[in-house]
Design a protein around this motif. Structure first.
Motif, short mmCIF file in Angstrom:
data_model
loop_
_atom_site.label_atom_id
_atom_site.label_comp_id
_atom_site.label_asym_id
_atom_site.label_seq_id
_atom_site.Cartn_x
_atom_site.Cartn_y
_atom_site.Cartn_z
N MET A 1 0.84 -1.20 0.00
CA MET A 1 0.00 0.00 0.00
C MET A 1 0.88 1.25 0.00
SD MET A 1 -2.88 1.17 2.77
CE MET A 1 -3.68 2.77 2.61
N GLN A 2 0.62 2.16 -0.92
CA GLN A 2 1.40 3.37 -1.02
C GLN A 2 0.88 4.47 -0.10
OE1 GLN A 2 1.42 4.45 -5.20
NE2 GLN A 2 3.29 3.27 -5.57
N THR A 3 1.82 5.28 0.40
CA THR A 3 1.48 6.40 1.27
C THR A 3 2.23 7.62 0.78
OG1 THR A 3 1.19 4.94 3.19
CG2 THR A 3 1.53 7.28 3.62
N LYS A 4 1.57 8.77 0.81
CA LYS A 4 2.22 10.02 0.44
C LYS A 4 2.53 10.82 1.70
CE LYS A 4 0.72 10.89 -4.29
NZ LYS A 4 0.15 11.90 -5.23
N THR A 5 3.71 11.41 1.73
CA THR A 5 4.11 12.25 2.85
C THR A 5 5.16 13.25 2.40
OG1 THR A 5 4.89 12.23 5.15
CG2 THR A 5 5.98 10.72 3.62
N LYS A 6 5.20 14.39 3.05
CA LYS A 6 6.23 15.39 2.78
C LYS A 6 7.33 15.23 3.83
CE LYS A 6 3.04 18.76 0.79
NZ LYS A 6 2.43 20.11 0.94
N GLY A 7 8.57 15.35 3.41
CA GLY A 7 9.67 15.17 4.35
C GLY A 7 10.96 15.77 3.86
N LEU A 8 11.92 15.84 4.76
CA LEU A 8 13.24 16.40 4.49
C LEU A 8 14.29 15.29 4.58
CD1 LEU A 8 15.06 19.04 4.21
CD2 LEU A 8 15.29 18.90 6.71
N ILE A 9 15.11 15.17 3.56
CA ILE A 9 16.19 14.19 3.57
C ILE A 9 17.30 14.68 4.50
CG2 ILE A 9 17.94 12.97 2.23
CD1 ILE A 9 15.18 12.07 1.50
N ILE A 10 17.60 13.93 5.55
CA ILE A 10 18.63 14.33 6.50
C ILE A 10 19.86 13.42 6.44
CG2 ILE A 10 16.96 15.37 8.07
CD1 ILE A 10 17.41 12.85 9.87
N ARG A 11 19.76 12.33 5.70
CA ARG A 11 20.89 11.41 5.59
C ARG A 11 20.77 10.62 4.30
NH1 ARG A 11 22.73 7.43 10.61
NH2 ARG A 11 24.97 7.48 10.18
N GLU A 12 21.91 10.36 3.65
CA GLU A 12 21.90 9.58 2.42
C GLU A 12 23.14 8.70 2.35
OE1 GLU A 12 22.11 12.03 -1.06
OE2 GLU A 12 23.83 13.17 -0.34
N GLN A 13 22.98 7.56 1.73
CA GLN A 13 24.08 6.60 1.59
C GLN A 13 23.90 5.85 0.28
OE1 GLN A 13 24.21 3.70 4.74
NE2 GLN A 13 25.84 2.50 3.78
N THR A 14 24.97 5.78 -0.50
CA THR A 14 24.93 5.05 -1.76
C THR A 14 25.00 3.55 -1.49
OG1 THR A 14 25.95 6.87 -2.98
CG2 THR A 14 26.04 4.68 -3.98
N ILE A 15 24.09 2.81 -2.13
CA ILE A 15 24.06 1.35 -2.00
C ILE A 15 24.29 0.76 -3.39
CG2 ILE A 15 22.71 -0.67 -1.33
CD1 ILE A 15 23.37 1.15 1.01
N GLY A 16 25.36 -0.02 -3.52
CA GLY A 16 25.67 -0.55 -4.84
C GLY A 16 26.10 0.56 -5.78
N GLU A 17 25.81 0.39 -7.06
CA GLU A 17 26.24 1.36 -8.06
C GLU A 17 25.28 2.53 -8.23
OE1 GLU A 17 27.04 -0.53 -11.73
OE2 GLU A 17 28.70 -1.74 -10.99
N SER A 18 23.99 2.30 -7.98
CA SER A 18 23.04 3.37 -8.31
C SER A 18 21.92 3.57 -7.29
CB SER A 18 22.40 3.10 -9.68
OG SER A 18 21.68 1.87 -9.67
N ASP A 19 21.76 2.65 -6.35
CA ASP A 19 20.69 2.80 -5.36
C ASP A 19 21.13 3.72 -4.22
OD1 ASP A 19 19.24 1.06 -6.89
OD2 ASP A 19 19.54 -0.67 -5.59
N ARG A 20 20.14 4.22 -3.49
CA ARG A 20 20.43 5.14 -2.40
C ARG A 20 19.55 4.77 -1.19
NH1 ARG A 20 19.54 11.00 -4.22
NH2 ARG A 20 21.75 11.02 -4.76
N LEU A 21 20.15 4.74 -0.01
CA LEU A 21 19.41 4.58 1.24
C LEU A 21 19.35 5.93 1.91
CD1 LEU A 21 18.06 2.83 3.44
CD2 LEU A 21 20.33 2.48 4.42
N VAL A 22 18.15 6.41 2.15
CA VAL A 22 18.00 7.74 2.74
C VAL A 22 17.22 7.65 4.05
CG1 VAL A 22 18.01 8.85 0.47
CG2 VAL A 22 15.82 8.25 1.53
N THR A 23 17.44 8.66 4.87
CA THR A 23 16.60 8.87 6.06
C THR A 23 15.93 10.21 5.89
OG1 THR A 23 18.15 7.65 7.47
CG2 THR A 23 16.53 9.06 8.56
N LEU A 24 14.62 10.22 5.99
CA LEU A 24 13.88 11.46 5.86
C LEU A 24 13.08 11.72 7.12
CD1 LEU A 24 10.54 11.05 5.01
CD2 LEU A 24 11.69 9.91 3.13
#
Length: 247
Positions: A1-24
């Motif tokens: 189930m999809q959810t929409k929310t507004k948020g601010l990215i406060i942390r990011e980390q590259t996973i593999g060659e092109s994916d990104r793990l973020v904390t918002l």
């Protein structure tokens, strides 16, 4: 189930060659860790909207092991932060504080407003960064459950005296007749500023107070020392910010 929310990215980390793990930081859901598939690709529509300090509208869903951001539309990316290394490093410090003091799956409307307003002021560049830093530190601590007892002297209940004292260890204030030897001297103007930071209901007005140079230095010293006494973990972003200031 999809959810929409507004948020601010406060942390990011590259996973593999092109994916990104973020904390918002989301107003409705607090801290959310989520994967962004192929976010580093130049063709990705989510590239700018999932970068550090991007305030965006996210469509997320819960995958097998973690949240996944399906799409993101940028609202504000705070591009001007990149024009000044001091302000950028301070923004990174605020992001790390948010990561340490925020909560997962808990509404965080006020914390999000606090950080967004601070980033906006850093971008404008017409407010003393020391005042912004001190106000964010103390208010963030209040939101994280570490509000000091600043209503009156902890021992006798006196509301104010010309000189008061802030006890970092106990998180309280004393009048001039009750102070402990390890408490920091704080003129009444500094105590009034701390009370305003902790108690004002209007986040937009949080940064509106003014102090003399001497009192601002004292406020900054108290807020930073009190924060360091309460936050566990090494604040590498604060260390970097202070190294920039010393150049």
């Amino acid at each position: 189930m999809q959810t929409k929310t507004k948020g601010l990215i406060i942390r990011e980390q590259t996973i593999g060659e092109s994916d990104r793990l973020v904390t918002l930081l989301s107003a409705e859901f607090g801290l959310i860790k989520a994967f962004v598939r192929r976010a580093k690709s130049v063709k990705s529509q989510n590239l700018s909207a999932t970068s550090l300090f991007a305030y965006s509208e996210f469509t997320i869903y819960r995958g097998r092991d973690a949240y996944v951001i399906d799409s993101a539309v940028p609202i504000e990316v705070f591009f001007d932060l990149r024009q000044d290394i001091e302000r950028l490093s301070l923004a990174q410090y605020f992001a790390q504080l948010t990561y340490y003091l925020g909560s997962e799956e808990q509404p965080s409307h006020e914390m999000l407003r606090l950080i967004l307003n601070a980033l906006h002021l850093l971008c404008k560049g017409n407010k003393d960064v020391r005042l912004i830093k001190a106000a964010v530190e103390m208010r963030m601590l209040c939101l994280g459950g570490y509000m000091p007892n600043i209503l009156a002297c902890y021992r006798c209940g006196e509301y104010e005296s010309d000189t008061m004292f802030f006890d970092i260890e106990e998180g309280c204030i004393y009048c001039k007749n009750c102070f402990r030897n390890n408490a920091l001297t704080a003129p009444i103007g500094v105590i009034t500023a701390i009370r305003f930071i902790c108690l004002t209901d209007d986040i937009k007005k949080l940064f509106s107070f003014k102090l003399s140079e001497e009192n601002l230095v004292t406020l900054c010293d108290i807020c930073e020392k009190y924060l360091l006494s309460r936050v566990e973990g090494r604040l590498t972003t604060l260390e970097f910010y202070k190294s920039i200031k010393s150049l």
